[in-house]
Enzyme design. Sequence first.
Site, PDB file in Angstrom:
ATOM      1  N   SER A 210      11.214  13.251  23.949  1.00 57.57           N
ATOM      2  CA  SER A 210      12.088  12.410  22.958  1.00 57.57           C
ATOM      3  C   SER A 210      13.489  13.110  22.645  1.00 57.57           C
ATOM      4  O   SER A 210      14.214  12.534  22.232  1.00 57.57           O
ATOM      5  CB  SER A 210      11.381  12.231  21.606  1.00 57.57           C
ATOM      6  OG  SER A 210      11.377  13.314  20.945  1.00 57.57           O
TER       7      SER A 210
ATOM      8  N   LYS B 127      13.761  16.217  15.389  1.00 59.17           N
ATOM      9  CA  LYS B 127      14.547  15.192  15.638  1.00 59.17           C
ATOM     10  C   LYS B 127      15.944  15.409  15.374  1.00 59.17           C
ATOM     11  O   LYS B 127      16.103  16.590  14.519  1.00 59.17           O
ATOM     12  CB  LYS B 127      14.257  14.006  14.801  1.00 59.17           C
ATOM     13  CG  LYS B 127      12.897  13.163  15.274  1.00 59.17           C
ATOM     14  CD  LYS B 127      12.690  12.619  16.435  1.00 59.17           C
ATOM     15  CE  LYS B 127      11.310  12.064  16.739  1.00 59.17           C
ATOM     16  NZ  LYS B 127      10.978  12.036  18.233  1.00 59.17           N
TER      17      LYS B 127
END
Length: 163
Positions: A34, A81
Amino acid sequence: MKLRLILRSVLFGIPVGITLFDSVGYVARVEGISMQPSLNPNCDEVDYVFLNRWAVRTYNIGRGEIISLISPKDPDQKIIKRVVGIEGDVIKTLGYKKPYVTIPEGHCWVEGDHTGHSLDSNSFGPISVGLVTAKASHIVWPPHRWQNLKHDIPEGRKPLGLK
């Protein structure tokens, strides 16, 4: 006598070590795709990053920083993230239930760098800064990847009104 000295060192060392890990930081393994290409650019090896817990004690989180947070979908899971927007920013979403979102006070918008291959704010919306556990500051392993992590927001993902 020697056993007493070892026992005393262990009894002193464990609380000090736990305090350091809990308040200063620690090294963590980053799994998944990701955050490619920033982290784990090669699927054959994984990056280990230094997670700075001290840096988030005041909840001062900036755009572009890579953070570790408790997943809003699964409280037993920590995810990593990039902060794309902070409170007050207007974000053009990618598949969220609204095409544009104004980030509320005490929240931020996080996304993985590998657009479309990440469970992020485009799935669960703005996240409370209270879920943030640390800032990732450096890649510490493997040695050929040693570097500071850049605080860049990917092209096309900047909040509206920012150049």
